[in-house]
Enzyme design. Structure first.
Site, PDB file in Angstrom:
ATOM      1  N   GLN A 167      -5.839  -3.326  10.699  1.00 62.31           N
ATOM      2  CA  GLN A 167      -4.742  -2.686  11.414  1.00 62.31           C
ATOM      3  C   GLN A 167      -5.181  -1.401  12.114  1.00 62.31           C
ATOM      4  O   GLN A 167      -4.360  -0.537  12.410  1.00 62.31           O
ATOM      5  CB  GLN A 167      -3.588  -2.378  10.452  1.00 62.31           C
ATOM      6  CG  GLN A 167      -2.919  -3.622   9.933  1.00 62.31           C
ATOM      7  CD  GLN A 167      -1.680  -3.292   9.128  1.00 62.31           C
ATOM      8  OE1 GLN A 167      -0.675  -2.842   9.649  1.00 62.31           O
ATOM      9  NE2 GLN A 167      -1.756  -3.483   7.829  1.00 62.31           N
ATOM     10  N   ARG A 225       4.842  -7.365  11.055  1.00 64.55           N
ATOM     11  CA  ARG A 225       6.056  -6.547  10.890  1.00 64.55           C
ATOM     12  C   ARG A 225       7.235  -7.406  10.457  1.00 64.55           C
ATOM     13  O   ARG A 225       8.231  -6.917   9.954  1.00 64.55           O
ATOM     14  CB  ARG A 225       6.451  -5.829  12.203  1.00 64.55           C
ATOM     15  CG  ARG A 225       5.465  -4.822  12.782  1.00 64.55           C
ATOM     16  CD  ARG A 225       4.996  -3.840  11.780  1.00 64.55           C
ATOM     17  NE  ARG A 225       3.724  -4.275  11.219  1.00 64.55           N
ATOM     18  CZ  ARG A 225       3.258  -3.845  10.056  1.00 64.55           C
ATOM     19  NH1 ARG A 225       3.928  -2.995   9.323  1.00 64.55           N
ATOM     20  NH2 ARG A 225       2.090  -4.270   9.580  1.00 64.55           N
ATOM     21  N   LYS A 239       0.830  -1.211   0.000  1.00 62.53           N
ATOM     22  CA  LYS A 239       0.000   0.000   0.000  1.00 62.53           C
ATOM     23  C   LYS A 239       0.865   1.262   0.000  1.00 62.53           C
ATOM     24  O   LYS A 239       0.675   2.161  -0.810  1.00 62.53           O
ATOM     25  CB  LYS A 239      -0.922   0.034   1.235  1.00 62.53           C
ATOM     26  CG  LYS A 239      -1.930  -1.087   1.279  1.00 62.53           C
ATOM     27  CD  LYS A 239      -2.868  -0.953   2.477  1.00 62.53           C
ATOM     28  CE  LYS A 239      -2.169  -1.123   3.816  1.00 62.53           C
ATOM     29  NZ  LYS A 239      -1.591  -2.445   4.036  1.00 62.53           N
ATOM     30  N   THR A 240       1.805   1.309   0.932  1.00 61.29           N
ATOM     31  CA  THR A 240       2.638   2.507   1.043  1.00 61.29           C
ATOM     32  C   THR A 240       3.488   2.669  -0.214  1.00 61.29           C
ATOM     33  O   THR A 240       3.666   3.780  -0.726  1.00 61.29           O
ATOM     34  CB  THR A 240       3.516   2.410   2.306  1.00 61.29           C
ATOM     35  OG1 THR A 240       2.659   2.188   3.428  1.00 61.29           O
ATOM     36  CG2 THR A 240       4.305   3.677   2.529  1.00 61.29           C
ATOM     37  N   ASP A 299      -2.137   7.778   3.812  1.00 59.44           N
ATOM     38  CA  ASP A 299      -1.719   6.425   4.197  1.00 59.44           C
ATOM     39  C   ASP A 299      -2.328   6.101   5.565  1.00 59.44           C
ATOM     40  O   ASP A 299      -2.688   7.008   6.311  1.00 59.44           O
ATOM     41  CB  ASP A 299      -0.181   6.367   4.277  1.00 59.44           C
ATOM     42  CG  ASP A 299       0.349   4.929   4.213  1.00 59.44           C
ATOM     43  OD1 ASP A 299      -0.460   3.989   4.084  1.00 59.44           O
ATOM     44  OD2 ASP A 299       1.582   4.744   4.298  1.00 59.44           O
ATOM     45  N   GLU A 300      -2.443   4.840   5.903  1.00 55.29           N
ATOM     46  CA  GLU A 300      -2.963   4.400   7.211  1.00 55.29           C
ATOM     47  C   GLU A 300      -4.309   5.060   7.514  1.00 55.29           C
ATOM     48  O   GLU A 300      -4.562   5.529   8.624  1.00 55.29           O
ATOM     49  CB  GLU A 300      -1.968   4.746   8.339  1.00 55.29           C
ATOM     50  CG  GLU A 300      -0.556   4.222   8.132  1.00 55.29           C
ATOM     51  CD  GLU A 300      -0.394   2.751   8.505  1.00 55.29           C
ATOM     52  OE1 GLU A 300      -1.386   2.117   8.926  1.00 55.29           O
ATOM     53  OE2 GLU A 300       0.713   2.224   8.333  1.00 55.29           O
TER      54      GLU A 300
HETATM   55  P1  ATP Z   1       1.539  -2.132   6.030  1.00 58.16           P
HETATM   56  O1  ATP Z   1       0.118  -2.578   5.998  1.00 58.16           O
HETATM   57  O2  ATP Z   1       2.307  -2.862   7.050  1.00 58.16           O
HETATM   58  O3  ATP Z   1       1.669  -0.656   6.087  1.00 58.16           O
HETATM   59  P2  ATP Z   1       1.969  -1.961   3.179  1.00 58.16           P
HETATM   60  O4  ATP Z   1       0.771  -2.552   2.540  1.00 58.16           O
HETATM   61  O5  ATP Z   1       2.059  -0.493   3.220  1.00 58.16           O
HETATM   62  O6  ATP Z   1       2.173  -2.606   4.629  1.00 58.16           O
HETATM   63  P3  ATP Z   1       4.564  -1.829   1.960  1.00 58.16           P
HETATM   64  O7  ATP Z   1       5.297  -1.427   3.163  1.00 58.16           O
HETATM   65  O8  ATP Z   1       4.270  -0.814   0.915  1.00 58.16           O
HETATM   66  O9  ATP Z   1       3.220  -2.565   2.400  1.00 58.16           O
HETATM   67  O10 ATP Z   1       5.277  -3.048   1.254  1.00 58.16           O
HETATM   68  C1  ATP Z   1       5.737  -4.163   1.994  1.00 58.16           C
HETATM   69  C2  ATP Z   1       7.027  -4.680   1.402  1.00 58.16           C
HETATM   70  O11 ATP Z   1       6.783  -5.314   0.154  1.00 58.16           O
HETATM   71  C3  ATP Z   1       8.024  -3.585   1.125  1.00 58.16           C
HETATM   72  O12 ATP Z   1       9.310  -4.050   1.434  1.00 58.16           O
HETATM   73  C4  ATP Z   1       7.855  -3.335  -0.367  1.00 58.16           C
HETATM   74  O13 ATP Z   1       9.017  -2.814  -0.959  1.00 58.16           O
HETATM   75  C5  ATP Z   1       7.553  -4.726  -0.894  1.00 58.16           C
HETATM   76  N1  ATP Z   1       6.746  -4.751  -2.131  1.00 58.16           N
HETATM   77  C6  ATP Z   1       5.515  -4.238  -2.305  1.00 58.16           C
HETATM   78  N2  ATP Z   1       5.053  -4.481  -3.559  1.00 58.16           N
HETATM   79  C7  ATP Z   1       6.023  -5.160  -4.197  1.00 58.16           C
HETATM   80  C8  ATP Z   1       6.165  -5.714  -5.538  1.00 58.16           C
HETATM   81  N3  ATP Z   1       5.194  -5.611  -6.457  1.00 58.16           N
HETATM   82  N4  ATP Z   1       7.321  -6.346  -5.813  1.00 58.16           N
HETATM   83  C9  ATP Z   1       8.293  -6.466  -4.892  1.00 58.16           C
HETATM   84  N5  ATP Z   1       8.226  -5.982  -3.640  1.00 58.16           N
HETATM   85  C10 ATP Z   1       7.105  -5.336  -3.292  1.00 58.16           C
HETATM   86 MG    MG Z   2       2.202   0.831   4.851  1.00 54.88          MG
END
Ligand code: ATP
Ligand code: MG
Length: 729
Positions: free
Chosen positions: A249, A602, A32-33, A218-219
C-alpha cells in the site's frame, strides 16, 4: 471491555509485545490500525502513563478516531497521549522550541496557496522567465529536496555544472530566505525544522526522548526520509518503537515516501521482532481475491498470504459506458437504488477516482439526483477567498511579520491603497530590511505616498488597536469585531448575489469553527486557532455522524473502509495514468497497481468498477481501453453488465479470443416503473434545491421518467423523476 477480546493470536502477540522494536507487516484490512489502538490501551492498563505515549497517524481524522477508541476501552487518559499526524506533532514541538534555531515561536504556516504566491515573488525577484520557471515545478523540486533533507547548500553542490539545477538552487535559497523573513514555514519545513532542532539541540531531543517512551507509527510504508529521521531520533534512546504498514500500500513515492523504510526496518533495528497478520476482517472473499489477483502482478514485493473467513459475497461488478456522463449517471442511479431499497445509508458509499478533476461529472449528477455528498480534497474550505481574507486579518493581528497576510488585506475591502503604493512600500521594506508591516508603520517617511498616507495610517491604527487588545477578546469577538469594522459582510450583503450569499455562509461557517475551537480547547488562543486551521486536511472536516456519500481520490482513501465502493474511470490512460503507461519506468506502473490494491481493499461488501470508452480530457476526446487492472482480476470473480456495456474482448481467455462460439448472454434487467407521476407537462413544481419551475417535458427513460423543468432561478434541468422528488404546487 477486555482489550484482548476479539483478537487473533498474532494480533494479541502484537498488542502485548511492548518493549523493543516491533514491525507489524500485514496486508489491507488485517487489523493493523486496530492493533495499534488496542496496544495503546494495553500500555495504559499496564501502568504506562498516557503522557509517555506517542502515536503517529496518517490523518487528523484517524488520530481522533484512535483517541476516541482508547477512551472507550480504558475510559481515561486519552487526552494526554500524543496521537497526531507527523505535521501536527512537529508544530507542537516547534511552537515550544523553534526559537532555539532562530525563528519566533509564533511562526506562521504557509499552505499551498501561500507558497505559490511567495514563489511567484521569488521568480520575479530573480528575474527568471516565468514561462520556463513554473512555480509548481519549482515548488515540487524544493519539496522533494526537503523530504530528502537536502539543504539549499547541498542542492547547489549536487547541481555541479548543471545550469538548470543551479538556478533551482538559487530559487531554493531565496524562497527559504523569504520564508524566514516572514517568520513562516511551509508544510515540508515543519518536519525539516524539527529534525534540525533535534540534531542541533541535544537537550531538546533528550527531553522528547524521555517524554515519548513508547512510539507507534501507522502507515509506515509511506514515510519519507525526513519522517524516518524524526522517528529514529525520538526512538534512539528507549527503542520502544512499533511501526505498522503494508508494502503493497505504498502510494506516496511522488511525495518522497521511501518503501525501503519498511522493507529495511530490520536493518535499522536488527533486534526487531516481526509479526505478520494474515487474516483480513474487512472484505468479502471475492473482494479480497480480486485484490490479491491484481497485486500479484507486481514483481518487487514481499509475498504475503491474506485470507478471510468472511463470506464470498457478491461478485465485482464491471460496467463500461459510452462516455463519462453515462458512467456518472449509472453510479448515481445505483446509489439511489440502494438507498430506495433500504440497503444502506449514504455514508456507507464511496466513489473513488484517480484524479480530482474526475469529480465534476459525479457532482453534477449527484446534485440532480438529490443525493447528499461531500468531496474530499477539493477546494478546501480554508482556501476560499472570504475565509482566507478574514484569516489573514487574524494572522496580521497575531503575527504581523507575515507579509503575505498583510499584503492580502491591505486593500481588502478596498480602501484606496493601490498597486503603486504597495510596491513603494515593498521597496522601502526591502531597502530598510524590515517586513511589510514594519514599512507600513514607517509610511510617513516613504516618499511619494502623499495621498495614500492617511489611508495607510488608519489601517495600521486599526491593526495596532486590535493587537493591544487581543488578550481581552475571545477569538470569536475578535473576528466579529474585524467583520464589523471592515464592513466585510455589509459589502457582500449589498451585492445581493447568490455568490455573495454563499460567501456570507462561509463566513458564518468560519465563526462556527471558531466557536467550536474555543469550546473544545482548554486554553484557546488566537495562535492556537490559526495553527489548528493551518493543519486541517479536508478529510478531517468529515463529520462521521452526518450522512453523505463520499467522493475522493484513491490516494485520500488510504486507511478508510466503506461497505460499498465505486471505482470509476477504470481505463488505461486514466488509471493506470497516461504517464505511467507511456513512460518506461516499470516501478511507476507498480505504484499505480498498489493504488488499485488500496482502492479495492477499501470495500467491505460490494465493489463496482466502471469505465467509459470516450472521455473528454482538457477539452479533447480520448478513447481509452479498459484498464489493465480490471483484466488482472480473475475472470470468475467479475460480473459483467448488459451486452452493450461489455468490452467483448476484455474477459475472453486470449486463446479463445478468435473462436466463434464465445457468446455472452445479455442479462435481463427488471424494469421498476414508477406507478404514476403526480404532475404533468405544464404543471408548476417545487424542487428542494432548485426551487420553483414549470414542467416542460416528460420522457420515458426506460427505467424511469426523465422530466425537464424550467426553473425560475436555476434554469432548465433534466432529471429522473424518482430522484428529483418534485412536488406539484
Ligand atoms: P488498512 O491496511 O486498510 O489500513 P488495517 O490493517 O489497518 O487496514 P483495520 O482498519 O485495523 O485494518 O481493520 C479492518 C477492519 O477489520 C476494521 O473494521 C476492524 O474493526 C476489523 N477487525 C480487525 N481485527 C479484527 C478482529 N480480530 N475481529 C473482528 N474484527 C476485526
Ligand atoms: Mg489501517
Amino acid at each position: 471491555m477486555n482489550i484482548l477480546e476479539d483478537m487473533n493470536p498474532q494480533q494479541k502477540e502484537a498488542v502485548q509485545y511492548t518493549r523493543g522494536p516491533l514491525l507489524i507487516l500485514a496486508g489491507a484490512g488485517s487489523g493493523k490500525t486496530r492493533v495499534l489502538t488496542h496496544r495503546i490501551a494495553y500500555l495504559i492498563e499496564n501502568g504506562v502513563k498516557p503522557y509517555h505515549i506517542m502515536a503517529i497517524t496518517f490523518t487528523n481524522k484517524a488520530a481522533q478516531e484512535m483517541r476516541d477508541r482508547v477512551d472507550q476501552i480504558v475510559g481515561f487518559g486519552s487526552e494526554s497521549i500524543w496521537v497526531s499526524t507527523f505535521h501536527s506533532s512537529c508544530v507542537r514541538i516547534l511552537r515550544r522550541f523553534i526559537d532555539r534555531i532562530g525563528f519566533l515561536n509564533s511562526f506562521t504556516i504557509y499552505d499551498t496557496d501561500d507558497q505559490k504566491t511567495l514563489m511567484k515573488q521569488v521568480i520575479k525577484k530573480l528575474e527568471l522567465d516565468p514561462k520556463i520557471y513554473k512555480e509548481r515545478a519549482l515548488m515540487s523540486a524544493i519539496s522533494s529536496a526537503k523530504n530528502e533533507m537536502i539543504s539549499p547548500e547541498q542542492f547547489e553542490k549536487n547541481a555541479g555544472l548543471d545550469w538548470n539545477k543551479k538556478k533551482i538552487s538559487q530559487v531554493y535559497y531565496e524562497y527559504q530566505a523569504e520564508l524566514k523573513k516572514n517568520n513562516a514555514l511551509d508544510f515540508d519545513d515543519l518536519l525539516v525544522k524539527t529534525v534540525e532542532l533535534f540534531k542541533q539541540c541535544q537537550d531538546v531531543l533528550e527531553y522528547y526522548q524521555d517524554r515519548f517512551q513508547y512510539l507507534m507509527v501507522d502507515e509506515y510504508q509511506d514515510t519519507n526520509t525526513v519522517q524516518f529521521q524524526f522517528i529514529n531520533l525520538l526512538a534512539a534512546k528507549n527503542r520502544n518503537l512499533c511501526v505498522v504498514g503494508d508494502d503493497d500500500q505504498s502510494i506516496y513515492k511522488f511525495r518522497g515516501a521511501n518503501i525501503r523504510n519498511i522493507l529495511e526496518f530490520e536493518k535499522s533495528f536488527p533486534d526487531a521482532k516481526v509479526i505478520k497478520l494474515e487474516q483480513n476482517y474487512r472484505s468479502t472473499s471475492n473482494i479480497l481475491d480480486a485484490a490479491n489477483g491484481v497485486i500479484s502482478n507486481n514483481k518487487g514485493r514481499k509475498e504475503k498470504k491474506l485470507w478471510t473467513e468472511n463470506e464470498k459475497g457478491a461478485k465485482i461488478t464491471f460496467r463500461k459506458f459510452q462516455n463519462g456522463f453515462e458512467e456518472a449517471e449509472y453510479v448515481t442511479g445505483e446509489i439511489s437504488r440502494k438507498i430506495r431499497n433500504g440497503e444502506c445509508r449514504y455514508g456507507d458509499i464511496a466513489i473513488l477516482y484517480r484524479t480530482n478533476a474526475q469529480s465534476r461529472l459525479f457532482e453534477e449528477k449527484l446534485l440532480i439526483a438529490n443525493i447528499p455528498y461531500k468531496i474530499v480534497g477539493s477546494v478546501n474550505f480554508y482556501a476560499r477567498k472570504e475565509v482566507k481574507d478574514l484569516l489573514s486579518y487574524l494572522k496580521t493581528v497575531d503575527n504581523a511579520s507575515d507579509d503575505l497576510a498583510v499584503q492580502r488585506i491591505i486593500n481588502v475591502p478596498k480602501r484606496g491603497i493601490g498597486a503603486t503604493t504597495i510596491s513603494r512600500i515593498q521597496a522601502h521594506a526591502a531597502e530598510s530590511g524590515t517586513n511589510f508591516y514594519g514599512a507600513l508603520l514607517e509610511a510617513q517617511y516613504i516618499p511619494g505616498l502623499s495621498r495614500s498616507l492617511s489611508k495607510i495610517e488608519s489601517f495600521t491604527t486599526f491593526i495596532q488597536k486590535l493587537r493591544t487588545q487581543v488578550q481581552y477578546y475571545s477569538v470569536k469577538e475578535l473576528l466579529e469585531h474585524i467583520i464589523e469594522e471592515t464592513g466585510y459582510v455589509k459589502k457582500l450583503e449589498a451585492e445581493d448575489t447568490d455568490e455573495a450569499r454563499a460567501r456570507i455562509e462561509n463566513i458564518d461557517e468560519l465563526i462556527s469553527k471558531v466557536v467550536t475551537y474555543e469550546e473544545e480547547e482548554e486554553s484557546p488562543t488566537l495562535s492556537g486557532f490559526l495553527q489548528e486551521v493551518a493543519l486541517v486536511a479536508d478529510i478531517d472536516s468529515i463529520d462521521s455522524d452526518s450522512d453523505f456519500c463520499l467522493l475522493m481520490t484513491l490516494h485520500s482513501a488510504k486507511g478508510l473502509e466503506f461497505p460499498y465502493v465505486f471505482m470509476a474511470g477504470m481505463e488505461d490512460g486514466i488509471f493506470p495514468s497516461y504517464m505511467t503507461i507511456t513512460g518506461d519506468d516499470p516501478d511507476e506502473l507498480e505504484e499505480e497497481r498498489r493504488l488499485c490494491y488500496v482502492g479495492i481493499t477499501r470495500a467491505k461488501k460490494e465493489l463496482v468498477m466502471t469505465a467509459a470508452s470516450q472521455r473528454m480530457i482538457r477539452g479533447e476526446t480520448q478513447y481509452n481501453k479498459v484498464s489493465r487492472f480490471v483484466h488482472e482480476i480473475p475472470r470468475e470473480l467479475v460480473e459483467l453488465g448488459r451486452e452493450k456495456d461489455l468490452d467483448r474482448d476484455a474477459f475472453v481467455n486470449p486463446r479463445q479470443r478468435f473462436s466463434n462460439n464465445v457468446s455472452f448472454k445479455p442479462r435481463q434487467f427488471t424494469v421498476t416503473r414508477l406507478e404514476h407521476l403526480e404532475y404533468n407537462v405544464g404543471d408548476t413544481v417545487r424542487h428542494t434545491k432548485f426551487g420553483v419551475g414549470e414542467v416542460t417535458d416528460i420522457a420515458d427513460g426506460g427505467k424511469d421518467y426523465e422530466v425537464t423543468v424550467h426553473f425560475d432561478h436555476a434554469g432548465v434541468k433534466k432529471m429522473f423523476a424518482s430522484f428529483a422528488k418534485l412536488k406539484k404546487i
